[in-house]
Motif scaffolding. Sequence first.
Motif, mmCIF file in Angstrom:
data_model
loop_
_atom_site.group_PDB
_atom_site.id
_atom_site.type_symbol
_atom_site.label_atom_id
_atom_site.label_comp_id
_atom_site.label_asym_id
_atom_site.label_seq_id
_atom_site.Cartn_x
_atom_site.Cartn_y
_atom_site.Cartn_z
ATOM 1 N N ILE A 95 34.057 45.628 24.444
ATOM 2 C CA ILE A 95 34.891 44.666 25.163
ATOM 3 C C ILE A 95 36.317 44.867 24.656
ATOM 4 N N ILE A 96 37.120 45.512 25.473
ATOM 5 C CA ILE A 96 38.504 45.815 25.121
ATOM 6 C C ILE A 96 39.391 45.103 26.135
ATOM 7 N N VAL A 97 40.301 44.286 25.628
ATOM 8 C CA VAL A 97 41.203 43.533 26.496
ATOM 9 C C VAL A 97 42.620 44.061 26.287
ATOM 10 N N ALA A 98 43.223 44.483 27.381
ATOM 11 C CA ALA A 98 44.598 44.981 27.346
ATOM 12 C C ALA A 98 45.527 43.870 27.834
ATOM 13 N N PRO A 99 46.403 43.386 26.972
ATOM 14 C CA PRO A 99 47.321 42.312 27.384
ATOM 15 C C PRO A 99 48.137 42.712 28.611
ATOM 16 N N GLY A 100 48.229 41.779 29.545
ATOM 17 C CA GLY A 100 49.025 42.007 30.744
ATOM 18 C C GLY A 100 48.314 42.772 31.847
ATOM 19 N N GLU A 101 47.148 43.307 31.582
ATOM 20 C CA GLU A 101 46.400 44.037 32.610
ATOM 21 C C GLU A 101 45.675 43.048 33.510
ATOM 22 N N ARG A 102 45.689 43.331 34.788
ATOM 23 C CA ARG A 102 44.941 42.498 35.735
ATOM 24 C C ARG A 102 43.503 42.982 35.808
ATOM 25 N N LEU A 103 42.623 42.057 36.155
ATOM 26 C CA LEU A 103 41.223 42.438 36.345
ATOM 27 C C LEU A 103 41.108 43.401 37.516
ATOM 28 N N VAL A 104 40.193 44.327 37.396
ATOM 29 C CA VAL A 104 39.927 45.261 38.481
ATOM 30 C C VAL A 104 39.221 44.496 39.592
ATOM 31 N N ALA A 105 39.723 44.637 40.813
ATOM 32 C CA ALA A 105 39.144 43.910 41.959
ATOM 33 C C ALA A 105 38.867 44.860 43.120
ATOM 34 N N ARG A 106 38.649 46.132 42.811
ATOM 35 C CA ARG A 106 38.330 47.110 43.851
ATOM 36 C C ARG A 106 36.982 47.752 43.535
ATOM 37 N N GLY A 107 36.566 48.655 44.403
ATOM 38 C CA GLY A 107 35.276 49.313 44.182
ATOM 39 C C GLY A 107 34.157 48.288 44.155
ATOM 40 N N PRO A 108 33.162 48.480 43.296
ATOM 41 C CA PRO A 108 32.044 47.529 43.242
ATOM 42 C C PRO A 108 32.454 46.154 42.719
ATOM 43 N N TYR A 109 33.620 46.077 42.066
ATOM 44 C CA TYR A 109 34.110 44.793 41.543
ATOM 45 C C TYR A 109 34.555 43.853 42.658
#
Length: 168
Positions: A95-109
């Motif tokens: 579980i790696i969280v990158a500050p400022g990155e948005r959640l992926v909302a494409r593909g199977p997500y």
Amino acid sequence: MTPAIVLLALVTAERIGELWLANRNTSALLARGAVEKAAGHYPAIVLLHATWLIGLWLLGWAQAIHLGWLAVFCLLQGLRLWVLVTLGRRWTTRIIVAPGERLVARGPYRFVSHPNYIVVIGEIAVLPLCLGLPWFALVFSIVNGLVLTIRIRAENAALEEARHAATG
């Protein structure tokens, strides 16, 4: 060489490749300021998957392959590839969280929050069924369910914390 040995060798090679990719991506993410969350349960995940694969080698190497289950397993590999391509350099086994990155909302997500875990649940059950080991599939599915319950809760908490930090 039996077909089961070929299948297990391919799955083992895939797992080794995934670990290499995950370690490369983890190192790159951490170097860019990302943070690992909830690392305490990670050894349980490693132990589960290593024991599962070793057990399949010990019990399944001489088994006949059930083609229907093999077809399901191949479909799961297609979904796994879709997840990997969608996440790209953000895919890792931790579980790696990158500050400022948005959640992926494409593909199977677009359809489900945790498609990779659907693949993992399927693989843990289906590969033993390919080798005619239903009790093995059941036992490891139960243990995997317990581990994934911890994992998904931890991941959701980390993502929620990152969302709150991003919005202030």
